[in-house]
Design a protein around this motif. Structure first.
Motif, PDB file in Angstrom:
ATOM      1  N   PHE A  16      37.633 -12.591   1.666  1.00  0.00           N
ATOM      2  CA  PHE A  16      36.951 -11.544   1.946  1.00  0.00           C
ATOM      3  C   PHE A  16      38.063 -10.653   2.443  1.00  0.00           C
ATOM      4  O   PHE A  16      37.911  -9.280   2.233  1.00  0.00           O
ATOM      5  CB  PHE A  16      36.022 -11.639   3.129  1.00  0.00           C
ATOM      6  CG  PHE A  16      35.176 -10.634   3.433  1.00  0.00           C
ATOM      7  CD1 PHE A  16      34.163 -10.065   2.870  1.00  0.00           C
ATOM      8  CD2 PHE A  16      35.619  -9.621   4.336  1.00  0.00           C
ATOM      9  CE1 PHE A  16      33.462  -8.855   3.232  1.00  0.00           C
ATOM     10  CE2 PHE A  16      34.961  -8.554   4.837  1.00  0.00           C
ATOM     11  CZ  PHE A  16      33.888  -8.216   4.061  1.00  0.00           C
ATOM     12  N   ASP A  17      38.891 -10.834   3.381  1.00  0.00           N
ATOM     13  CA  ASP A  17      39.979 -10.115   3.979  1.00  0.00           C
ATOM     14  C   ASP A  17      40.852  -9.498   3.010  1.00  0.00           C
ATOM     15  O   ASP A  17      41.368  -8.313   3.143  1.00  0.00           O
ATOM     16  CB  ASP A  17      40.719 -10.727   5.274  1.00  0.00           C
ATOM     17  CG  ASP A  17      39.701 -11.014   6.422  1.00  0.00           C
ATOM     18  OD1 ASP A  17      38.799 -10.170   6.449  1.00  0.00           O
ATOM     19  OD2 ASP A  17      40.037 -11.908   7.095  1.00  0.00           O
ATOM     20  N   GLN A  18      41.236 -10.181   1.963  1.00  0.00           N
ATOM     21  CA  GLN A  18      42.063  -9.729   0.912  1.00  0.00           C
ATOM     22  C   GLN A  18      41.459  -8.628   0.151  1.00  0.00           C
ATOM     23  O   GLN A  18      42.121  -7.596   0.042  1.00  0.00           O
ATOM     24  CB  GLN A  18      42.328 -10.850  -0.008  1.00  0.00           C
ATOM     25  CG  GLN A  18      43.135 -10.515  -1.225  1.00  0.00           C
ATOM     26  CD  GLN A  18      44.560  -9.865  -0.948  1.00  0.00           C
ATOM     27  OE1 GLN A  18      45.559 -10.739  -0.889  1.00  0.00           O
ATOM     28  NE2 GLN A  18      45.004  -8.483  -0.998  1.00  0.00           N
ATOM     29  N   LEU A  19      40.153  -8.774  -0.178  1.00  0.00           N
ATOM     30  CA  LEU A  19      39.254  -7.900  -0.979  1.00  0.00           C
ATOM     31  C   LEU A  19      39.131  -6.571  -0.223  1.00  0.00           C
ATOM     32  O   LEU A  19      39.095  -5.749  -0.829  1.00  0.00           O
ATOM     33  CB  LEU A  19      37.864  -8.399  -1.500  1.00  0.00           C
ATOM     34  CG  LEU A  19      38.182  -9.613  -2.576  1.00  0.00           C
ATOM     35  CD1 LEU A  19      36.789 -10.332  -2.667  1.00  0.00           C
ATOM     36  CD2 LEU A  19      39.074  -9.457  -3.491  1.00  0.00           C
ATOM     37  N   ALA A  20      38.820  -6.857   1.234  1.00  0.00           N
ATOM     38  CA  ALA A  20      38.600  -5.682   2.042  1.00  0.00           C
ATOM     39  C   ALA A  20      39.690  -4.828   1.965  1.00  0.00           C
ATOM     40  O   ALA A  20      39.778  -3.548   2.039  1.00  0.00           O
ATOM     41  CB  ALA A  20      38.359  -6.101   3.540  1.00  0.00           C
ATOM     42  N   GLU A  21      41.012  -5.443   2.312  1.00  0.00           N
ATOM     43  CA  GLU A  21      42.183  -4.489   2.398  1.00  0.00           C
ATOM     44  C   GLU A  21      42.546  -3.895   0.818  1.00  0.00           C
ATOM     45  O   GLU A  21      42.950  -2.751   0.893  1.00  0.00           O
ATOM     46  CB  GLU A  21      43.283  -5.616   2.263  1.00  0.00           C
ATOM     47  CG  GLU A  21      44.921  -4.963   2.557  1.00  0.00           C
ATOM     48  CD  GLU A  21      46.010  -6.107   2.634  1.00  0.00           C
ATOM     49  OE1 GLU A  21      47.142  -5.657   2.349  1.00  0.00           O
ATOM     50  OE2 GLU A  21      45.683  -7.176   3.012  1.00  0.00           O
ATOM     51  N   TRP A  22      42.138  -4.475  -0.236  1.00  0.00           N
ATOM     52  CA  TRP A  22      42.285  -4.015  -1.428  1.00  0.00           C
ATOM     53  C   TRP A  22      41.230  -2.769  -1.751  1.00  0.00           C
ATOM     54  O   TRP A  22      41.825  -1.500  -2.188  1.00  0.00           O
ATOM     55  CB  TRP A  22      41.920  -4.937  -2.651  1.00  0.00           C
ATOM     56  CG  TRP A  22      43.097  -5.947  -2.916  1.00  0.00           C
ATOM     57  CD1 TRP A  22      44.525  -5.927  -2.638  1.00  0.00           C
ATOM     58  CD2 TRP A  22      43.137  -6.944  -3.867  1.00  0.00           C
ATOM     59  NE1 TRP A  22      45.099  -6.948  -3.214  1.00  0.00           N
ATOM     60  CE2 TRP A  22      44.457  -7.602  -3.857  1.00  0.00           C
ATOM     61  CE3 TRP A  22      41.980  -7.198  -4.796  1.00  0.00           C
ATOM     62  CZ2 TRP A  22      44.725  -8.366  -4.873  1.00  0.00           C
ATOM     63  CZ3 TRP A  22      42.234  -8.432  -5.622  1.00  0.00           C
ATOM     64  CH2 TRP A  22      43.652  -8.905  -5.784  1.00  0.00           C
TER      65      TRP A  22
END
Length: 324
Positions: free
Chosen positions: A177-183
């Motif tokens: 989730f945090d990776q996609l949020a950063e993207w």
């Protein structure tokens, strides 16, 4: 754009495709999707929807506009985030890697508009767990862009969720989730900069992601198109904000307004009005304007007496079509 070419295409629009040799077709509101092993063939048709209904008439070249707008922004952001696009062999077609979608829409908001404004107006000071300061006005810029994810509801509208709720409902781990949020936030910054270069403000938008068969996370669906994003015109924005006036939007809102003027808002007892040819031509011109304004490039339509045949030939040249 040559108005005669548009008028000539009125009788040759792409309503639907029946490319049986591509495999099973899934028909959405606008796209026809075919799956071939690890590839998807996404055909953007000339269908147009509003109020969750597909309208009875098609719009010449609309599919080309949307497909090419998405292709433009996928290419412009591929250095930030990997995406599913393999090729665009035809103006209406994108060949992409097949992915398992992450069932969350990563909505990023830079301004207080739409659903967010309505919730704020009614007293909410948090949205999807994100705090909002007091004293904001409709369409005002937020202190920082915020992520307000939604999950797809099986019935009814998408539902706002917090980070924790999204992780639980989508069955993904915190790191994913945090990776996609950063993207999503990186993409929004890029989109905002590109919009500013065109005299526009990227107000809010949504991003969708998927996982390839080998486990790679990639950007899917579309990116920064007027169908998935809200844009304001930068010129006059501050003056309209100070006066409390509605902002000038770059969107397909004019189609909804025409339908409302003709007694249709998607209610069960309402009949969808037919779109006169003259209005269909105007819609084409507006969509071409949308493309040129958001991309900074000229829209060059590709007319054809049988768009489905052209697509078939393009895919054969690309070696996508299965043996018949």
């Amino acid at each position: 754009m040559n108005s005669l070419r548009i008028e000539e295409q009125l009788g040759h629009t792409l309503r639907a495709t029946n490319l049986d040799n591509l495999g099973t077709r899934y028909q959405g509101k606008v796209r026809d999707t075919y799956r071939q092993d690890d590839r998807l063939i996404l055909v953007t048709t000339d269908r147009i929807s509003a109020f969750d209904h597909v309208l009875p008439q098609t719009i010449p070249f609309k599919g080309q506009v949307l497909n090419q707008t998405a292709a433009h922004f996928f290419e412009a952001t591929e250095d930030l985030v990997p995406n599913h696009v393999l090729s665009v062999p035809d103006p209406n077609v994108t060949v992409a890697r097949a992915c398992r979608p992450i069932p969350i829409e990563f909505v990023v908001r830079g301004y207080l508009a739409g659903h967010a404004w309505r919730a704020y107006r009614d007293g909410a000071r948090t949205l999807c767990g994100q705090p909002l300061p007091d004293g904001l006005r409709e369409s005002e810029k937020l202190p920082e862009p915020i992520l307000t994810p939604t999950t797809k509801a099986e019935e009814g509208h998408d539902q706002d969720v917090t980070r924790e709720e999204a992780i639980a409902q989508a069955h993904i781990d915190e790191e994913t989730f945090d990776q996609l949020a950063e993207w999503a936030l990186k993409l929004f910054r890029r989109g905002s900069n590109m919009a500013a270069e065109q005299g526009l403000i990227l107000v809010d938008t949504k991003y969708e992601f998927g996982r390839t068969p080998n486990g790679e996370l990639v950007l899917i669906d579309e990116v920064h198109t007027p169908d998935s994003s809200r844009y304001y015109y930068k010129n006059g924005y501050e003056e309209r904000l100070e006066r409390g006036e509605p902002q000038r939007q770059l969107s397909k809102e004019f189609v909804r307004e025409w339908l409302m003027d003709h007694g249709f808002q998607g209610e069960p007892d309402q009949e969808i009005p037919d779109l006169p040819d003259a209005f269909r031509l105007k819609v084409t011109e507006r969509y071409a304007e949308l493309y040129e304004r958001v991309t900074g490039e000229s829209f060059e339509p590709v007319p054809h007496p049988d768009p489905e045949q052209r697509i078939q030939e393009a895919l054969e040249d690309y070696e996508v079509v299965a043996d018949r």
